[in-house]
Scaffold this motif. Sequence first.
Motif, short mmCIF file in Angstrom:
data_model
loop_
_atom_site.label_atom_id
_atom_site.label_comp_id
_atom_site.label_asym_id
_atom_site.label_seq_id
_atom_site.Cartn_x
_atom_site.Cartn_y
_atom_site.Cartn_z
N CYS A 242 -5.91 -5.73 -4.72
CA CYS A 242 -7.29 -6.13 -4.46
C CYS A 242 -7.49 -6.37 -2.97
O CYS A 242 -8.46 -5.90 -2.37
N ARG A 243 -6.57 -7.08 -2.35
CA ARG A 243 -6.69 -7.39 -0.93
C ARG A 243 -6.68 -6.11 -0.09
O ARG A 243 -7.51 -5.91 0.80
N ALA B 194 -9.90 -4.20 1.95
CA ALA B 194 -9.76 -3.94 3.38
C ALA B 194 -9.92 -2.46 3.71
O ALA B 194 -10.27 -2.10 4.84
N PHE C 244 -8.44 -14.13 -6.54
CA PHE C 244 -8.85 -12.82 -6.03
C PHE C 244 -10.04 -12.99 -5.08
O PHE C 244 -11.15 -12.53 -5.36
N ASP D 20 -10.78 -11.55 -2.40
CA ASP D 20 -11.26 -10.32 -1.78
C ASP D 20 -12.03 -9.43 -2.75
O ASP D 20 -12.59 -8.41 -2.34
N GLU E 250 3.12 -6.49 -2.48
CA GLU E 250 2.44 -5.94 -1.31
C GLU E 250 2.87 -4.50 -1.04
O GLU E 250 2.02 -3.63 -0.76
#
Length: 342
Positions: free
Chosen positions: A193-194, A198, A218, A220, A312
């Motif tokens: 999600c992040r 972005a 969440f 973002d 990540e």
Amino acid sequence: MIPPPGPDRRKQVFHRRFTRDDALKHLSPSVDLVLDLAPALCDLLDRGHRVAVATLVAVDGSAPRALGAAMALTGDGQVLGSISGGCVESELVEAARAVLAGGPARVRQFGAGDLVEPGLTCGGTITVLVSDLSSLGEEGLHQLRRSAAGLDAVLPLAADGSSCTDEPLVVLRTARRPELVVVGAVEFGVALCRLGAASGFRVTVVDPREVFATKERFPDAHAVVVDWPGRWFAARAWSADDAVCVLSHDPKVDLPSLEHALRSPAGFVGAMGSRRTHENRVAGLRERGVTDDELSRLRSPIGLDLGASTPEQTAVSILAEILTVRNGRSGRPLSQLSTRIH
């Protein structure tokens, strides 16, 4: 010793102030661009900041960033975004300061630099409009907010930075932002999600478990939906630009979600899991009547082979595959290719 640049140097320096007539001769009035930084610009305005914006409005040849890239300078000296990745930013900051001090908007062009003048190292030429954001006017700011919300927007810009319809310097356009739907409020989903937000996606997280599917986990996400994904998917309209990533590892969630997604126009449908999980999932989908043609769209196990292990790193792997599919690219290292980079 390197000699100073002389009048016969072959590397021409492009770095001067353009008049409005110059700009109209060099720029197309109907270029499709992305309104870069729109969400951040609207946030700054809402918090009462004065903002000068440098917008990349024309590119000739190779350049570090695409049309529509923007850099902003606030009245208190905060800088957001970039135009060239560092080649001409200092010069543009000074131009933005002059605008914030009450000076007029200006159009600047940069090409190959030398020992004295700033310029690009990649050989191309860029044209940049530097203006006060408040010059947009009511309709221009309305279009900026539409872009920030992920909606279609059209913004004709004059050389003074205002929104105009008569002989615009350039027309900025943005289409509906592509959606990234993350099924499963898990840690891999938090990272995806992040990263997806972005990268320009409008991210929605769907999970039936209220304790996990929260905006706090969440921040973002555009939306966090507490519902059974199968029911939520059935009521959705999809675009070929949209991507669906099923990360839940629960057949009660996975199978209905994938059944609807594979039968939708969504351009990317992927699911996380081992190869054994994939085989079981395919068998379950066949039992639900999903055809071989529909199953051929399923990308599972999801992600590119990057050796990822953490949430990540896995998010990078997944997003890399999504972009590869959306852009029709090979996913191979650029050093092994001879085609254009941009």
